[in-house]
Structure formats: structure tokens, C-alpha cells
Design a protein around this motif. Structure first.
Motif, PDB file in Angstrom:
ATOM      1  N   ASP A   7     -63.521 -35.356  -5.228  1.00 41.14           N
ATOM      2  CA  ASP A   7     -64.209 -36.192  -6.199  1.00 41.14           C
ATOM      3  C   ASP A   7     -65.286 -36.960  -5.451  1.00 41.14           C
ATOM      4  OD1 ASP A   7     -62.924 -35.640  -8.628  1.00 41.14           O
ATOM      5  OD2 ASP A   7     -61.206 -36.845  -8.058  1.00 41.14           O
ATOM      6  N   VAL A   8     -66.532 -36.712  -5.824  1.00 41.36           N
ATOM      7  CA  VAL A   8     -67.637 -37.173  -5.002  1.00 41.36           C
ATOM      8  C   VAL A   8     -67.636 -38.681  -4.785  1.00 41.36           C
ATOM      9  CG1 VAL A   8     -70.136 -37.206  -4.783  1.00 41.36           C
ATOM     10  CG2 VAL A   8     -69.009 -35.221  -5.757  1.00 41.36           C
ATOM     11  N   TRP A   9     -67.476 -39.443  -5.849  1.00 38.60           N
ATOM     12  CA  TRP A   9     -67.574 -40.891  -5.703  1.00 38.60           C
ATOM     13  C   TRP A   9     -66.259 -41.617  -5.875  1.00 38.60           C
ATOM     14  CZ3 TRP A   9     -72.619 -43.499  -7.731  1.00 38.60           C
ATOM     15  CH2 TRP A   9     -73.717 -42.944  -7.071  1.00 38.60           C
ATOM     16  N   GLY A  10     -65.164 -40.909  -6.031  1.00 38.61           N
ATOM     17  CA  GLY A  10     -63.912 -41.596  -6.279  1.00 38.61           C
ATOM     18  C   GLY A  10     -63.877 -42.119  -7.707  1.00 38.61           C
ATOM     19  N   PRO A  11     -62.823 -42.824  -8.075  1.00 42.41           N
ATOM     20  CA  PRO A  11     -62.661 -43.257  -9.459  1.00 42.41           C
ATOM     21  C   PRO A  11     -63.689 -44.289  -9.898  1.00 42.41           C
ATOM     22  CG  PRO A  11     -60.910 -44.127  -8.080  1.00 42.41           C
ATOM     23  CD  PRO A  11     -61.676 -43.169  -7.236  1.00 42.41           C
ATOM     24  N   VAL A  12     -64.117 -44.189 -11.144  1.00 45.44           N
ATOM     25  CA  VAL A  12     -65.053 -45.137 -11.726  1.00 45.44           C
ATOM     26  C   VAL A  12     -64.256 -46.233 -12.415  1.00 45.44           C
ATOM     27  CG1 VAL A  12     -66.943 -45.446 -13.344  1.00 45.44           C
ATOM     28  CG2 VAL A  12     -66.746 -43.316 -12.063  1.00 45.44           C
ATOM     29  N   ALA A  13     -64.186 -47.398 -11.822  1.00 49.74           N
ATOM     30  CA  ALA A  13     -63.436 -48.510 -12.384  1.00 49.74           C
ATOM     31  C   ALA A  13     -64.232 -49.143 -13.528  1.00 49.74           C
ATOM     32  CB  ALA A  13     -63.165 -49.535 -11.291  1.00 49.74           C
ATOM     33  N   PRO A  14     -63.621 -49.954 -14.394  1.00 49.19           N
ATOM     34  CA  PRO A  14     -62.183 -50.190 -14.437  1.00 49.19           C
ATOM     35  C   PRO A  14     -61.465 -49.154 -15.308  1.00 49.19           C
ATOM     36  CG  PRO A  14     -63.299 -51.679 -15.933  1.00 49.19           C
ATOM     37  CD  PRO A  14     -64.381 -50.865 -15.269  1.00 49.19           C
ATOM     38  N   PRO A  21     -50.231 -37.171  -9.269  1.00 46.75           N
ATOM     39  CA  PRO A  21     -48.811 -36.971  -8.977  1.00 46.75           C
ATOM     40  C   PRO A  21     -48.621 -36.789  -7.475  1.00 46.75           C
ATOM     41  CG  PRO A  21     -49.513 -35.606 -10.811  1.00 46.75           C
ATOM     42  CD  PRO A  21     -50.756 -36.201 -10.232  1.00 46.75           C
ATOM     43  N   PRO A  22     -47.520 -37.284  -6.936  1.00 41.35           N
ATOM     44  CA  PRO A  22     -47.326 -37.203  -5.482  1.00 41.35           C
ATOM     45  C   PRO A  22     -47.242 -35.767  -4.988  1.00 41.35           C
ATOM     46  CG  PRO A  22     -45.325 -37.954  -6.575  1.00 41.35           C
ATOM     47  CD  PRO A  22     -46.402 -37.967  -7.608  1.00 41.35           C
ATOM     48  N   ALA A  23     -47.879 -35.516  -3.866  1.00 38.68           N
ATOM     49  CA  ALA A  23     -47.798 -34.210  -3.224  1.00 38.68           C
ATOM     50  C   ALA A  23     -46.414 -34.025  -2.616  1.00 38.68           C
ATOM     51  CB  ALA A  23     -48.855 -34.097  -2.134  1.00 38.68           C
ATOM     52  N   PRO A  24     -45.965 -32.778  -2.450  1.00 42.14           N
ATOM     53  CA  PRO A  24     -44.705 -32.556  -1.738  1.00 42.14           C
ATOM     54  C   PRO A  24     -44.770 -33.142  -0.324  1.00 42.14           C
ATOM     55  CG  PRO A  24     -45.477 -30.534  -2.775  1.00 42.14           C
ATOM     56  CD  PRO A  24     -46.595 -31.526  -2.884  1.00 42.14           C
ATOM     57  N   GLU A  25     -43.626 -33.551   0.164  1.00 40.08           N
ATOM     58  CA  GLU A  25     -43.563 -34.106   1.520  1.00 40.08           C
ATOM     59  C   GLU A  25     -43.976 -33.025   2.517  1.00 40.08           C
ATOM     60  OE1 GLU A  25     -42.866 -37.380   3.986  1.00 40.08           O
ATOM     61  OE2 GLU A  25     -42.725 -37.249   1.798  1.00 40.08           O
ATOM     62  N   PRO A  26     -44.956 -33.308   3.372  1.00 40.68           N
ATOM     63  CA  PRO A  26     -45.344 -32.295   4.358  1.00 40.68           C
ATOM     64  C   PRO A  26     -44.225 -32.045   5.359  1.00 40.68           C
ATOM     65  CG  PRO A  26     -46.472 -34.370   4.784  1.00 40.68           C
ATOM     66  CD  PRO A  26     -45.764 -34.531   3.479  1.00 40.68           C
ATOM     67  N   HIS A  27     -44.211 -30.846   5.918  1.00 41.73           N
ATOM     68  CA  HIS A  27     -43.209 -30.529   6.935  1.00 41.73           C
ATOM     69  C   HIS A  27     -43.472 -31.286   8.227  1.00 41.73           C
ATOM     70  CE1 HIS A  27     -43.095 -26.687   4.419  1.00 41.73           C
ATOM     71  NE2 HIS A  27     -41.933 -27.280   4.219  1.00 41.73           N
ATOM     72  N   ASN A  65     -56.967 -38.789   0.531  1.00 46.43           N
ATOM     73  CA  ASN A  65     -55.786 -39.000  -0.296  1.00 46.43           C
ATOM     74  C   ASN A  65     -55.062 -37.669  -0.433  1.00 46.43           C
ATOM     75  OD1 ASN A  65     -54.141 -39.054  -2.712  1.00 46.43           O
ATOM     76  ND2 ASN A  65     -55.144 -40.981  -3.266  1.00 46.43           N
ATOM     77  N   LEU A  66     -53.904 -37.534   0.182  1.00 45.83           N
ATOM     78  CA  LEU A  66     -53.173 -36.275   0.155  1.00 45.83           C
ATOM     79  C   LEU A  66     -52.820 -35.860  -1.267  1.00 45.83           C
ATOM     80  CD1 LEU A  66     -51.722 -33.908   1.492  1.00 45.83           C
ATOM     81  CD2 LEU A  66     -49.727 -35.409   1.793  1.00 45.83           C
ATOM     82  N   ASP A  67     -52.435 -36.816  -2.104  1.00 44.86           N
ATOM     83  CA  ASP A  67     -52.072 -36.480  -3.478  1.00 44.86           C
ATOM     84  C   ASP A  67     -53.260 -35.858  -4.224  1.00 44.86           C
ATOM     85  OD1 ASP A  67     -49.587 -37.569  -2.940  1.00 44.86           O
ATOM     86  OD2 ASP A  67     -50.076 -39.518  -3.813  1.00 44.86           O
ATOM     87  N   GLN A  68     -54.430 -36.432  -4.036  1.00 46.04           N
ATOM     88  CA  GLN A  68     -55.645 -35.916  -4.676  1.00 46.04           C
ATOM     89  C   GLN A  68     -55.970 -34.516  -4.160  1.00 46.04           C
ATOM     90  OE1 GLN A  68     -59.164 -38.177  -3.807  1.00 46.04           O
ATOM     91  NE2 GLN A  68     -60.527 -36.661  -4.699  1.00 46.04           N
ATOM     92  N   LEU A  69     -55.886 -34.334  -2.854  1.00 46.21           N
ATOM     93  CA  LEU A  69     -56.210 -33.038  -2.264  1.00 46.21           C
ATOM     94  C   LEU A  69     -55.230 -31.962  -2.735  1.00 46.21           C
ATOM     95  CD1 LEU A  69     -57.111 -34.251   1.322  1.00 46.21           C
ATOM     96  CD2 LEU A  69     -58.676 -33.219  -0.317  1.00 46.21           C
ATOM     97  N   TRP A  70     -53.949 -32.297  -2.731  1.00 39.91           N
ATOM     98  CA  TRP A  70     -52.941 -31.336  -3.181  1.00 39.91           C
ATOM     99  C   TRP A  70     -53.185 -30.949  -4.637  1.00 39.91           C
ATOM    100  CZ3 TRP A  70     -49.135 -28.708  -0.630  1.00 39.91           C
ATOM    101  CH2 TRP A  70     -48.225 -27.997  -1.421  1.00 39.91           C
ATOM    102  N   HIS A  71     -53.496 -31.950  -5.456  1.00 40.90           N
ATOM    103  CA  HIS A  71     -53.748 -31.690  -6.876  1.00 40.90           C
ATOM    104  C   HIS A  71     -54.922 -30.734  -7.057  1.00 40.90           C
ATOM    105  CE1 HIS A  71     -53.911 -32.560 -11.199  1.00 40.90           C
ATOM    106  NE2 HIS A  71     -55.219 -32.628 -11.054  1.00 40.90           N
ATOM    107  N   GLY A  72     -56.007 -30.982  -6.339  1.00 42.13           N
ATOM    108  CA  GLY A  72     -57.183 -30.141  -6.471  1.00 42.13           C
ATOM    109  C   GLY A  72     -56.976 -28.727  -5.974  1.00 42.13           C
ATOM    110  N   LEU A  73     -56.146 -28.577  -4.953  1.00 47.95           N
ATOM    111  CA  LEU A  73     -55.911 -27.264  -4.356  1.00 47.95           C
ATOM    112  C   LEU A  73     -54.808 -26.473  -5.054  1.00 47.95           C
ATOM    113  CD1 LEU A  73     -56.007 -28.354  -0.612  1.00 47.95           C
ATOM    114  CD2 LEU A  73     -57.633 -26.794  -1.685  1.00 47.95           C
ATOM    115  N   GLU A  74     -53.850 -27.184  -5.603  1.00 48.64           N
ATOM    116  CA  GLU A  74     -52.614 -26.508  -6.014  1.00 48.64           C
ATOM    117  C   GLU A  74     -52.211 -26.748  -7.467  1.00 48.64           C
ATOM    118  OE1 GLU A  74     -49.039 -24.235  -4.841  1.00 48.64           O
ATOM    119  OE2 GLU A  74     -51.150 -24.361  -4.274  1.00 48.64           O
TER     120      GLU A  74
END
Length: 419
Positions: A7-14, A21-27, A65-74
Motif C-alpha cells: 500500500d503506497v501511502w499506508g492507511p488514510v486516517a481517520p 488479520p494476523p499472519a501465521p507465526e513464522p518458523h 507490517n508482516l500481517d499486511q504483507l501476508w495478506h497481500g501475498l496469500e
């Protein structure tokens, strides 16, 4: 539209979408000097690092943000990229940074550390696959090239480099949008509520990474668009390490088409306009060729500021990955972002808004020409015109870094075929 990985600029507040959603725990998790790497072993490898694939994050606000990256990839509902890599026996290393706005060369130091850690922990002698999304493709491109040129650094032991909608020839931040963001920050940057949002966006546009990526940049609303000195210095540094890594295969994908067909946005059209408590008869236009007035900015009770450009191509409508911004009302784009900010400043925004624009022209994503060349922007791209050994382009102009089955499966097949 599939969720973008970056996400180029991150969230647009407010009230913007600010969590996933939380990504799975990495190994495993590697603490790096300038970031972190999250390791997900393939189920086929019994928690051993055997065939590493490093996926670098790109440009946005703050830290990765791992959660964001996981969401976008998976979890974007179109293609499960990590699962598909795992099914081929590849281990996935997601590389993030403490500051995604920092200099590309600084974050390349973190990428080099990650590559060296992967080669040290790898079981066997399978070569690495290394690449990234958006700016992450530039970070890893520079990192690998530097490792080849610097005798004090270890061999990167990489056989495949990839980029995913990476601005190899520069990114496009509409001058009208840059001007409005700086104008609004200068006038209302200290206003409670909206002020921090404005300062964040203006700061992002003036960050080292943004200046290095943007083909044209302005520091203030009334500045002349030009290549920032930071970009000039980065391009020189890239040339000094050979421009590209050479001892490997180079591939990439673009979220835009390769046919030369634009996204339908007309040049010189009014993209967004408003009037109200804080702004009077204020509007932004899409970029037109030649001499053009791209914005009129007027604080209520003050005189207007005219924003003009000269010699730029009509790039908002060019084929390429589209500018995507998450907001409380759903994903929007560059001019849609301006409309949201205008509304937050207490104005009535004309409902007929051109929300988005080209962000990474296809010709830039596949390294096939300069984006200031109008002919190159809109002509079909042939394999022999690209600096990459192989590339794939989307069947339509879609959101920047959107993970689709079309592009994701092509990339997985290329990674698998490398060995």
C-alpha cells in the motif's frame, strides 16, 4: 481488484483500514540491523532452509507490517503465492524494513544482510531466488549488483532475480497531487486531527525513497517539477555497480499491459474539485502534454495558487500499475486521496472524481524505456526492448502490486524452472 502487496501511502486516517488479520507465526525470525526477515519453511523441507526465496517489501509509511504483507501475498482472494511456492519446495523469507521511506541504498544494506544470512543457514547448495515488490525490486536489484562488485562482500549465490511492478525507470506521483498535499500541509499541518495526516503524506513525498523513485518531484506547491538530486545520486550509484546484477537470470512482472493501451484516463481532465469552508474553487487536473495548468489551489479568503508544468507527457492515462490507497471507504487512488483530504478539510467535493492514475508505467516495470518519452509510454513492448531476460505483463491495467493468478503463477513457474 485484488489487494495490493504494497500500500503506497499506508492507511488514510481517520477511520482507515489500518490492520489486517494476523499472519501465521513464522518458523523463524531474523533480527537485522535495518529490519527483520520472517522465515516460512516449505512443509516439504521439514523446517530446514533448503531452497530460499527472498521477498522484499517496498515503499510505504513506517516499518514493514508482516500481517499486511501476508495478506497481500496469500489472502487476497485471487492467488495464494506463498502456498504455491511452498508446494514447489521453496522456503519463503519475507524481508521487511524498519523505515520503508529510507534511502534505497540504506535498505539495500539490510537486504545484503538477509541474503548472507540465508546462504549461511541454507542446507545444501541450492541457489537463492531474490527479489521484491515495487521499491523492493530496486532495493534487491542494487543489493545483488553491489555484492557482485564489492570484493569485501560474500557471493550472493543467487540464480534468479525478480521484480514485481518495480519502478526501474521511475515512478509517477502526479504533480497536481504533490502540489495539493504540500499546499494543504503548509496551511493546515498544525490543525488537530487532519494536521498529522497531512504532515505524514507530505513527509512521505519528500522522503529519501520517494525522491529516489519519482521521475519528477516538487518540494513545495510552487516548485518546478524536476528529477530530485536524491534520484540523480541513486541512479549514479546504481550505474557504479553495473546497473543490474549480471551473474544470474533477471525476470519481472508488470501490473500494466504491454500492448500500449492506456487506462482510459483522459489528459487534461478535471480529476477532482471542491469548495467550502477552507478551499475555494480548488481543482486538480490529470497531466497533459506541453504547457499545462494542472492545479488551482485557493485557501478561502486568500489568492489562488496556479500549478503549471512544462514538457511532461500525458502519463496519468499510460498503461501500467495503478496508484492504490486504502481508505475507510475502500481502496481509492491518487486523485481519490486528494478528494478524501479535501473532504476532511471541511469542503464539498464534486462527486464526479477520477480516482486513480498510472503509478508505475509498464515500460518502467519491465525496464524497456524512459517514462518521459511519450512514444515509449504508449507503444507495445517487445521482449528485445527490455533489460530483463524475461517478463510478463497483466492482461489489464490493475492496482499496483496486486497479486493475481495471472502474474503470480507465471512467477512461480519461472522460479520452479530455474531449479
Amino acid at each position: 481488484m485484488s489487494a495490493p502487496v504494497v500500500d503506497v501511502w499506508g492507511p488514510v486516517a481517520p477511520g482507515a483500514r489500518s490492520s489486517f488479520p494476523p499472519a501465521p507465526e513464522p518458523h523463524d525470525e531474523w533480527a537485522l540491523a535495518g529490519g527483520a526477515a520472517w522465515v516460512y519453511y516449505s512443509p516439504l523441507n521439514r523446517r530446514q532452509l533448503i531452497r530460499p526465496v527472498i521477498l522484499s517489501d517496498g515503499f510505504s509509511s513506517g516499518s514493514s507490517n508482516l500481517d499486511q504483507l501476508w495478506h497481500g501475498l496469500e489472502e487476497n482472494g485471487d492467488y495464494r503465492f506463498i502456498s504455491e511456492l511452498h508446494a514447489t519446495g521453496r522456503d519463503v523469507i519475507i524481508l521487511g524494513y524498519h523505515d520503508r521511506t529510507a534511502s534505497i541504498t540504506d535498505n539495500a544494506d539490510t537486504a545484503i544482510e538477509c541474503i548472507r544470512r540465508a546462504t549461511a543457514e541454507r542446507v545444501g547448495n541450492a541457489k537463492l531466488t531474490v527479489g521484491g515488490f515495487s521499491m523492493g525490486g530496486l532495493v534487491t536489484r542494487y543489493a545483488l549488483a553491489r555484492m557482485e562488485q564489492d570484493p569485501t562482500l560474500a557471493d550472493h549465490e543467487t540464480s534468479l532475480y525478480f521484480s514485481y511492478d518495480t519502478p526501474h525507470q521511475g515512478a509517477w506521483f502526479p504533480i497536481a497531487l504533490q502540489a495539493f498535499t504540500h499546499f494543504a500541509t503548509d496551511n493546515w499541518g498544525d490543525t488537530p486531527g487532519i494536521g498529522p495526516v497531512l504532515r505524514q503524506f507530505s513527509g512521505l513525498l519528500n522522503s529519501p525513497a520517494a525522491k529516489q523513485m519519482a521521475r519528477w518531484h516538487i518540494e513545495k506547491a510552487d516548485a518546478t517539477p524536476e528529477e530530485a538530486s536524491e534520484r540523480t545520486a541513486f541512479m549514479r550509484a546504481l550505474d557504479e555497480v553495473g546497473g543490474w546484477p549480471r551473474n544470474l537470470r533477471k525476470i519481472g512482472v508488470a501490473n500494466g499491459v504491454d500492448t500500449g493501451s492506456g487506462n482510459g484516463i483522459k489528459a487534461g481532465a478535471t480529476a477532482v474539485k471542491c469548495g467550502g469552508d477552507t478551499l475555494t474553487d480548488t481543482w486538480l487536473k490529470t497531466q497533459a502534454q506541453g504547457e499545462a495548468e494542472v492545479a488551482r489551489l485557493q485557501q478561502t479568503g486568500a489568492g489562488p495558487v496556479s500549478v503549471r508544468t512544462s514538457g511532461l507527457p500525458d502519463i496519468d492515462g499510460a498503461p501500467g500499475g495503478l496508484f492504490s490507497v486504502p481508505s475507510s471507504e475502500g481502496d481509492t487512488g491518487s486523485f481519490g486521496l486528494a478528494g478524501l483530504l479535501m473532504g476532511l478539510l471541511g469542503n464539498t467535493v464534486d462527486p464526479d472524481v477520477i480516482t486513480t492514475s498510472c503509478f508505475i508505467p509498464t515500460v518502467s516495470a519491465v525496464g524497456a524505456g524512459d517514462i518521459d518519452d511519450r512514444k515509449a509510454l504508449y507503444q507495445p513492448i517487445t521482449p528485445d526492448s527490455s533489460a530483463l531476460d524475461s517478463f510478463a505483463c497483466a492482461g489489464r491495467n490493475e492496482g499496483h502490486t496486486a497479486m493475481t493468478e495471472e502474474l503470480g503463477s507465471w512467477l512461480v513457474n519461472e522460479i520452479t524452472a530455474t531449479g
